[in-house]
Scaffold this motif. Structure first.
Motif, PDB file in Angstrom:
ATOM      1  N   PHE A  27       0.712  -1.129  -0.096  1.00  0.00           N
ATOM      2  CA  PHE A  27       0.223   0.147   0.012  1.00  0.00           C
ATOM      3  C   PHE A  27       0.893   1.188   0.029  1.00  0.00           C
ATOM      4  CE2 PHE A  27       0.122  -2.658   4.098  1.00  0.00           C
ATOM      5  CZ  PHE A  27       0.660  -1.651   4.704  1.00  0.00           C
ATOM      6  N   PHE A  28       0.120   2.283  -0.334  1.00  0.00           N
ATOM      7  CA  PHE A  28       0.935   3.636  -0.327  1.00  0.00           C
ATOM      8  C   PHE A  28       1.184   4.080   1.112  1.00  0.00           C
ATOM      9  CE2 PHE A  28      -2.232   4.691  -4.219  1.00  0.00           C
ATOM     10  CZ  PHE A  28      -1.245   4.538  -4.952  1.00  0.00           C
ATOM     11  N   GLN A  29       2.076   4.893   1.355  1.00  0.00           N
ATOM     12  CA  GLN A  29       2.185   5.362   2.910  1.00  0.00           C
ATOM     13  C   GLN A  29       0.793   5.985   3.362  1.00  0.00           C
ATOM     14  OE1 GLN A  29       4.262   9.035   3.183  1.00  0.00           O
ATOM     15  NE2 GLN A  29       3.864   8.894   5.300  1.00  0.00           N
ATOM     16  N   THR A  30       0.273   5.761   4.520  1.00  0.00           N
ATOM     17  CA  THR A  30      -0.993   6.060   4.775  1.00  0.00           C
ATOM     18  C   THR A  30      -1.234   6.930   6.150  1.00  0.00           C
ATOM     19  OG1 THR A  30      -1.769   3.862   3.992  1.00  0.00           O
ATOM     20  CG2 THR A  30      -3.450   4.993   5.557  1.00  0.00           C
ATOM     21  N   ILE A  31      -1.607   7.939   5.962  1.00  0.00           N
ATOM     22  CA  ILE A  31      -1.591   8.911   7.097  1.00  0.00           C
ATOM     23  C   ILE A  31      -3.094   8.771   7.827  1.00  0.00           C
ATOM     24  CG2 ILE A  31      -1.313  11.541   7.709  1.00  0.00           C
ATOM     25  CD1 ILE A  31       0.315  11.661   5.235  1.00  0.00           C
ATOM     26  N   PHE A  32      -2.951   8.566   9.021  1.00  0.00           N
ATOM     27  CA  PHE A  32      -4.200   8.510   9.862  1.00  0.00           C
ATOM     28  C   PHE A  32      -4.442   9.567  10.579  1.00  0.00           C
ATOM     29  CE2 PHE A  32      -3.142   4.136   8.997  1.00  0.00           C
ATOM     30  CZ  PHE A  32      -4.459   3.488   8.834  1.00  0.00           C
ATOM     31  N   GLU A  33      -5.539  10.229  10.848  1.00  0.00           N
ATOM     32  CA  GLU A  33      -6.106  11.357  11.656  1.00  0.00           C
ATOM     33  C   GLU A  33      -7.251  10.914  12.544  1.00  0.00           C
ATOM     34  OE1 GLU A  33      -6.381  15.140   9.853  1.00  0.00           O
ATOM     35  OE2 GLU A  33      -4.676  14.789   8.414  1.00  0.00           O
ATOM     36  N   LEU A  34      -7.059  11.518  13.717  1.00  0.00           N
ATOM     37  CA  LEU A  34      -8.325  11.172  14.636  1.00  0.00           C
ATOM     38  C   LEU A  34      -9.112  12.550  14.754  1.00  0.00           C
ATOM     39  CD1 LEU A  34      -8.717   9.213  16.919  1.00  0.00           C
ATOM     40  CD2 LEU A  34      -7.164  10.363  18.550  1.00  0.00           C
ATOM     41  N   TYR A  77     -17.196   4.259  10.801  1.00  0.00           N
ATOM     42  CA  TYR A  77     -16.008   3.910  11.520  1.00  0.00           C
ATOM     43  C   TYR A  77     -14.976   4.330  10.699  1.00  0.00           C
ATOM     44  CZ  TYR A  77     -18.459   0.906  14.986  1.00  0.00           C
ATOM     45  OH  TYR A  77     -19.302   0.323  15.880  1.00  0.00           O
ATOM     46  N   GLU A  78     -14.699   4.083   9.445  1.00  0.00           N
ATOM     47  CA  GLU A  78     -13.573   4.584   8.788  1.00  0.00           C
ATOM     48  C   GLU A  78     -13.974   5.333   7.595  1.00  0.00           C
ATOM     49  OE1 GLU A  78     -14.864   1.364   5.885  1.00  0.00           O
ATOM     50  OE2 GLU A  78     -12.981   2.524   5.833  1.00  0.00           O
ATOM     51  N   MET A  79     -12.851   5.919   6.971  1.00  0.00           N
ATOM     52  CA  MET A  79     -13.159   6.752   5.843  1.00  0.00           C
ATOM     53  C   MET A  79     -11.405   6.761   5.527  1.00  0.00           C
ATOM     54  SD  MET A  79     -15.313   9.910   5.220  1.00  0.00           S
ATOM     55  CE  MET A  79     -14.733  10.219   6.748  1.00  0.00           C
ATOM     56  N   VAL A  80     -11.521   6.379   3.983  1.00  0.00           N
ATOM     57  CA  VAL A  80     -10.097   6.490   3.539  1.00  0.00           C
ATOM     58  C   VAL A  80     -10.031   7.013   2.070  1.00  0.00           C
ATOM     59  CG1 VAL A  80     -10.260   3.981   3.045  1.00  0.00           C
ATOM     60  CG2 VAL A  80      -8.088   5.124   3.017  1.00  0.00           C
ATOM     61  N   ILE A  81      -9.131   7.675   1.976  1.00  0.00           N
ATOM     62  CA  ILE A  81      -8.999   8.440   0.565  1.00  0.00           C
ATOM     63  C   ILE A  81      -8.035   7.794  -0.384  1.00  0.00           C
ATOM     64  CG2 ILE A  81      -9.028  10.441  -0.759  1.00  0.00           C
ATOM     65  CD1 ILE A  81      -9.199  12.112   1.772  1.00  0.00           C
ATOM     66  N   ASN A  82      -8.427   7.398  -1.579  1.00  0.00           N
ATOM     67  CA  ASN A  82      -7.598   7.134  -2.494  1.00  0.00           C
ATOM     68  C   ASN A  82      -6.713   7.938  -3.057  1.00  0.00           C
ATOM     69  OD1 ASN A  82      -6.162   5.905  -5.034  1.00  0.00           O
ATOM     70  ND2 ASN A  82      -8.144   6.323  -6.293  1.00  0.00           N
ATOM     71  N   ASN A  83      -5.460   8.104  -2.484  1.00  0.00           N
ATOM     72  CA  ASN A  83      -4.537   9.324  -2.684  1.00  0.00           C
ATOM     73  C   ASN A  83      -3.290   8.525  -2.519  1.00  0.00           C
ATOM     74  OD1 ASN A  83      -4.497  12.303  -3.246  1.00  0.00           O
ATOM     75  ND2 ASN A  83      -3.327  12.412  -1.497  1.00  0.00           N
ATOM     76  N   ASP A  84      -2.125   9.209  -3.024  1.00  0.00           N
ATOM     77  CA  ASP A  84      -0.814   8.999  -2.673  1.00  0.00           C
ATOM     78  C   ASP A  84      -0.133  10.128  -2.061  1.00  0.00           C
ATOM     79  OD1 ASP A  84       1.773   7.811  -2.240  1.00  0.00           O
ATOM     80  OD2 ASP A  84       2.320   7.852  -4.375  1.00  0.00           O
ATOM     81  N   PRO A  85      -0.008  10.190  -0.632  1.00  0.00           N
ATOM     82  CA  PRO A  85      -0.317   9.022   0.428  1.00  0.00           C
ATOM     83  C   PRO A  85      -1.833   9.083   0.538  1.00  0.00           C
ATOM     84  CG  PRO A  85       0.490  11.134   1.399  1.00  0.00           C
ATOM     85  CD  PRO A  85       0.484  11.504   0.039  1.00  0.00           C
ATOM     86  N   CYS A  86      -2.151   7.804   1.167  1.00  0.00           N
ATOM     87  CA  CYS A  86      -3.493   7.542   1.506  1.00  0.00           C
ATOM     88  C   CYS A  86      -3.737   8.203   2.843  1.00  0.00           C
ATOM     89  CB  CYS A  86      -3.691   6.093   1.621  1.00  0.00           C
ATOM     90  SG  CYS A  86      -4.527   5.221   0.528  1.00  0.00           S
ATOM     91  N   TYR A  87      -5.102   8.756   2.851  1.00  0.00           N
ATOM     92  CA  TYR A  87      -5.472   9.564   4.021  1.00  0.00           C
ATOM     93  C   TYR A  87      -6.501   8.863   4.746  1.00  0.00           C
ATOM     94  CZ  TYR A  87      -2.712  13.775   3.496  1.00  0.00           C
ATOM     95  OH  TYR A  87      -1.624  14.585   3.324  1.00  0.00           O
ATOM     96  N   ALA A  88      -6.477   8.545   5.835  1.00  0.00           N
ATOM     97  CA  ALA A  88      -7.630   7.829   6.627  1.00  0.00           C
ATOM     98  C   ALA A  88      -8.003   8.427   7.898  1.00  0.00           C
ATOM     99  CB  ALA A  88      -7.073   6.165   6.843  1.00  0.00           C
ATOM    100  N   TYR A  89      -9.218   8.356   8.184  1.00  0.00           N
ATOM    101  CA  TYR A  89      -9.716   9.100   9.395  1.00  0.00           C
ATOM    102  C   TYR A  89     -10.203   8.040  10.427  1.00  0.00           C
ATOM    103  CZ  TYR A  89      -9.435  12.564   6.001  1.00  0.00           C
ATOM    104  OH  TYR A  89      -9.078  13.408   4.876  1.00  0.00           O
ATOM    105  N   LEU A  90      -9.802   8.298  11.729  1.00  0.00           N
ATOM    106  CA  LEU A  90     -10.347   7.366  12.633  1.00  0.00           C
ATOM    107  C   LEU A  90     -11.272   8.387  13.944  1.00  0.00           C
ATOM    108  CD1 LEU A  90      -6.823   6.142  13.858  1.00  0.00           C
ATOM    109  CD2 LEU A  90      -8.614   4.715  12.485  1.00  0.00           C
ATOM    110  N   LEU A  91     -12.459   7.641  14.169  1.00  0.00           N
ATOM    111  CA  LEU A  91     -13.299   8.334  15.138  1.00  0.00           C
ATOM    112  C   LEU A  91     -12.982   8.232  16.376  1.00  0.00           C
ATOM    113  CD1 LEU A  91     -15.960   9.736  15.117  1.00  0.00           C
ATOM    114  CD2 LEU A  91     -17.190   7.435  15.120  1.00  0.00           C
ATOM    115  N   ASN A  92     -12.629   9.649  17.148  1.00  0.00           N
ATOM    116  CA  ASN A  92     -11.962   9.317  18.428  1.00  0.00           C
ATOM    117  C   ASN A  92     -12.722   9.002  19.543  1.00  0.00           C
ATOM    118  OD1 ASN A  92     -13.924  11.431  18.903  1.00  0.00           O
ATOM    119  ND2 ASN A  92     -12.512  13.204  19.286  1.00  0.00           N
ATOM    120  N   ASP A  93     -14.164   8.736  19.577  1.00  0.00           N
ATOM    121  CA  ASP A  93     -14.819   8.212  20.591  1.00  0.00           C
ATOM    122  C   ASP A  93     -14.667   6.603  20.336  1.00  0.00           C
ATOM    123  OD1 ASP A  93     -16.399   8.577  18.599  1.00  0.00           O
ATOM    124  OD2 ASP A  93     -18.081   9.481  19.948  1.00  0.00           O
TER     125      ASP A  93
END
Lengths: 518, 367
Positions: A27-34, A77-93
């Motif tokens: 996979f591409f490098q993946t950046i997670f954000e909360l 629960y999850e969301m991820v974007i097709n991008n390089d790098p991939c961005y994905a989001y986590l729900l903080n609660d």
């Protein structure tokens, strides 16, 4: 927007990435954000991106998401974007176990984005591109007024899905090099002239023949010039951008919408596979490596929620997951190939391989089944996936049924569990993302500069009310009368809108024919 | 954090309100709103919010589902998430939107071009008041919200790892600071009371009552939007009148004749006892089928109205509901005597569809 992840989550991000790589995911490098729920809702409403051009439909989506979130109906629960790098989001609660599941799920999505061929032509810098689109549209708003631009976007969205998802794969025919055979025969400018000595030329290439050829060529060229487009086109948006009398900013807005539609198209084409793949891997990674004992119940609860199916509805997560597992099992047990395909006897199929020497039990990494599903995730989309791998056994095991509208009760009722029917139905609903096929067949209909579209009928009629409204919007772009040819109740009907009134007539011999048929 | 989407969201709400306005006539006839008030959210189906596209129509071929159903079992309607083109469920293009009744009243006011009511009496000033109800990221230091600022700074330091529990020193940065922000609210100071009177004689049937209920509901909604702390009183009458509670008002059914003057007297007594006219904005509404018992009572009514009620009230609204019986003459009597008097407003309501015009007639003068 950028928030640094808490230490525990950051650790999991690294650990799970290593595990996933070991299992062969790429996979591409993946950046997670909360993010908190409201931020997640915003991003979901924006189709996964932190910003989009201003438009009310994002606000509408946001309201819907927020409402269903606050009523506890759904949870992103999850969301991820097709991008390089991939961005994905986590729900903080979310709980830690959810984060882990999501992270594993996301890596599989990223792997899919990167490797599935249907994604190979998508813009991998879409994050930046979306921001640019927003900036461009804002500039047009400053220059031409909010309502003007908004109205135009509304109109464009009417035809947003009239694209050709296969067109990114087409190469324009390369520059015509005269074929070698042609050169030997001396084809020049389309006229055949055989090599001959000067004194024989008059006999070998009689002037009348040359003249006739030239004439024919001229006529052909002239006809071609008048016929526009050269062949039926599915990319109505492109045709509009190139041919409609639009101002520069309008053409640009239309181009933006088209570009975004192409970006999202592969996600629509591979919903079942993509979600199935991600679910397969989060299940695998979680149950094999990541789960702690005390997390087991929560994990099972949430996982079963993900793959639960409701009546009258197919859960893509469930179908995708089970089909992939089925493929892995079949390839590990040799249930494939010509002989197996042609075997009709249910009993024999079930006992396949038992009469031969017991095969060593193979499964897991580097087994033929695992390799097969990696290949599947590379080359298939939902349509080809279902077409190739849906088996009667699978339909039977997973209780798939075919339902249809029952006029006596006014409800949807289960009809039967007929394999062919179910498969056909599934394929139909997946083809073109469940949308009708519309073609531009004439851009200069009856030599009056009118636009002529045609619906290619494959079983289901168009909805007339919406079609008529869509034509009105189309007219706002095209500026001249627009027509749509469609089959309604087995009759060919021509819907037209000339800017003042809508019209509907049965197509007869008297009507001028469009340039092409579909 | 202020989200970017809020702008789009605002715009969406604006569009929704526009659509509701276009369809207002229809909403005015909807009975299920009754009982809601003020900040209550009401769900309103809005048409035509979605974008038309080419799509499949009726799909006779159905779709594919999963589960233990037998042939012939009904399945839930497939919706957006389902596989298989939908389109069989009715009204999929209608969207439910939640708005508060106050917003709906505003829309009503805008659409009917109703002027804001000018309250009378000594409290006619609406006072403005600043209420510190929100926060924002810029503002004067004097309004800095210490607790929130502190919390943000603390959070930032913990996240970035610069927080030292042994020496807990929190240093604010520019981006941590949060300020109180205020909103200017209009506070109508005046008091208002609406007195509803209804004829419950034998000739008023259920249909008529339904119309009265709706009309009264919208009158209520609009007046409540204009006054804070509005009171409602309910009087029913046939040949005698009595004050009743809201529920009884809308559900009571009597037989017997009609003596409108009895209601007027009852209202007069109520006003004299409770509502001094220099302090209260008083609204009188009378619903009847206009079939009064006698000429002499008509005269009596006019006399009470002229001498005792009209000097005290902002307006007297008479709404005559069409009925299968009776002459419906009372409205003519009123026209005869009070055609010059601006405080008396009459309207005829033959069906629910007339409520729209009736409300408009009542409140256009802005009293």
């Amino acid at each position: 927007m950028s928030t640094r992840l808490p230490k525990e989550i950051a650790e999991q991000v690294v650990t799970i990435a290593e595990l996933a790589r070991e299992e062969g995911l790429d996979f591409f490098q993946t950046i997670f954000e909360l993010l908190d729920a409201d931020q997640i809702n915003q991003i979901a409403a924006y189709g996964g991106f932190p910003q989009r051009y201003p438009h009310w439909r994002f606000g509408m989506e946001y309201e819907r998401l927020r409402k269903s979130h606050s009523y506890g109906l759904s949870r992103i629960y999850e969301m991820v974007i097709n991008n390089d790098p991939c961005y994905a989001y986590l729900l903080n609660d979310n709980a830690m176990v959810d984060h882990k599941t999501v992270i594993a799920h996301v890596y599989a999505h990223c792997d899919f984005f990167k490797n599935n061929i249907w994604f190979q032509h998508t813009n991998r810098k879409m994050m930046d591109e979306m921001a640019n689109h927003a900036t461009r549209v804002r500039r047009y708003i400053d220059r031409h007024g909010f309502e003007e631009v908004e109205r135009f976007i509304d109109v464009c969205l009417s035809i947003e899905d009239l694209i050709d998802p296969y067109s990114p794969f087409m190469r324009r025919t390369p520059m015509e090099h005269p074929h070698t055979a042609d050169r030997q025969r001396g084809v020049e400018n389309g006229i055949t002239r055989y090599p001959a000595k000067g004194y024989m030329d008059r006999f070998i290439n009689p002037p009348e023949t040359i003249q006739a050829q030239r004439k024919k060529l001229h006529a052909e060229k002239a006809r071609e010039r008048r016929v526009e487009p050269v062949k039926p086109l599915r990319d109505v948006l492109l045709y509009m951008i190139e041919n409609a009398p639009l101002e520069d900013w309008q053409a640009d807005v239309l181009a933006i919408i088209r570009e975004e539609a192409y970006y999202y198209a592969p996600q629509g084409q591979t919903k079942i596979m993509n979600e199935g793949w991600a679910t397969y891997w989060h299940s695998h990674l979680m149950t094999r490596y990541c789960l702690r004992d005390d997390e087991l119940i929560t994990y099972c609860d949430h996982h079963s929620g993900t793959v639960a199916s409701a009546p009258g509805r197919l859960n893509p997560y469930k179908i995708g997951l089970e089909l992939l597992r089925d493929i892995e099992y079949r390839w590990n047990t040799g249930r494939y190939g010509k002989e197996w395909e042609e075997l009709d006897d249910v009993e024999k199929r079930r006992n396949w391989g038992k009469d031969k020497n017991p095969m060593p039990r193979v499964k897991g990494k580097e087994s033929p089944g695992r390799e097969k599903i990696f290949q599947v995730r590379k080359i298939h989309n939902d349509v080809t996936f279902i077409d190739e791998f849906l088996t009667p056994e699978f339909v039977d095991r997973h209780n798939l049924y075919h339902y249809r509208y029952d006029p006596t009760t006014g409800r949807m009722v289960v009809v039967n569990r007929d394999f062919d029917k179910i498969k056909r139905q599934l394929l139909f609903s997946l083809s073109n993302h469940g949308r009708p096929y519309i073609y531009v067949v004439d851009g200069n209909y009856a030599n009056r500069g009118e636009l002529y579209l045609a619906h290619k009928h494959n079983g289901v009629d168009l909805q007339i009310k919406y079609a008529v409204e869509t034509l009105k919007n189309l007219h706002k772009i095209w500026g001249r009368p627009v027509h749509l040819q469609a089959r309604i109740d087995d009759e060919m009907v021509l819907f037209s809108y000339d800017g003042h009134q809508s019209n509907q007539q049965t197509i007869t011999e008297d009507l001028p024919k469009p340039a092409h048929d579909v | 954090m202020v989200l970017k989407i809020h702008k789009d969201h605002q715009r969406f709400r604006q569009i929704v309100k526009g659509r509701i306005r276009d369809d207002l006539r229809r909403f005015l006839t909807r009975g299920e709103l009754i009982g809601k008030e003020g900040k209550h959210l009401v769900s309103i189906p809005v048409r035509g919010i979605d974008t038309p596209t080419f799509r499949y129509g009726e799909n006779d071929d159905g779709g594919v589902g999963q589960g233990n159903a037998k042939a012939g079992d009904a399945v839930g309607p497939p919706d957006g998430e389902g596989i298989g083109p939908g389109g069989t469920e009715p009204g999929q293009h209608i969207m439910e939107v939640d708005i508060t009744l106050d917003e709906l009243a505003d829309i009503l006011g805008e659409e009917l071009k109703l002027p804001r009511i000018k309250p009378k009496g000594k409290h006619q000033l609406t006072s403005t008041k600043d209420r510190y109800s929100g926060i924002r990221q810029s503002g004067p230091e004097s309004l800095r919200h210490f607790k929130r600022t502190f919390r943000r700074a603390l959070r930032r330091q913990i996240i970035t790892g610069t927080y030292n529990p042994d020496r807990p020193r929190i240093v604010f940065e520019r981006r941590d600071k949060i300020y109180r922000s205020w909103r200017t609210v209009l506070q109508p100071q005046s008091n208002a009371v609406i007195i509803y009177m209804m004829d419950v004689s034998g000739s008023m049937g259920d249909d008529q009552k339904e119309v009265v209920r709706l009309e009264a509901f919208w009158i209520d909604a609009w007046l409540r939007r204009n006054y804070q702390g509005i009171e409602s009183r309910y009087i029913v009458h046939d040949v005698r009148a009595a004050e009743v509670d809201r529920h009884t008002f809308f559900h009571l059914r009597e037989d017997g004749g009609t003596k409108i003057s009895s209601a007027f007297k009852c209202a007069r007594d109520l006003i004299e006892a409770r509502y001094a006219s220099d302090e209260w904005n008083i609204y009188l509404f009378h619903f009847s089928d206009g079939d009064n018992s006698s000429e002499s009572d008509n005269r009596e009514c006019c006399r009470i109205l002229q001498d005792q009620l009209l000097p005290r009230v902002n307006m007297f609204g008479y709404c005559q509901v069409a009925s299968a019986y009776g002459s419906g003459n009372f409205i003519n009597v009123l026209h005869e005597h009070f055609s010059q008097n601006e405080s008396v407003i009459t309207s005829r309501v033959n069906s629910k569809e007339d409520i729209y015009d009736s409300i408009k007639a009542f409140f256009t003068p802005g009293k």
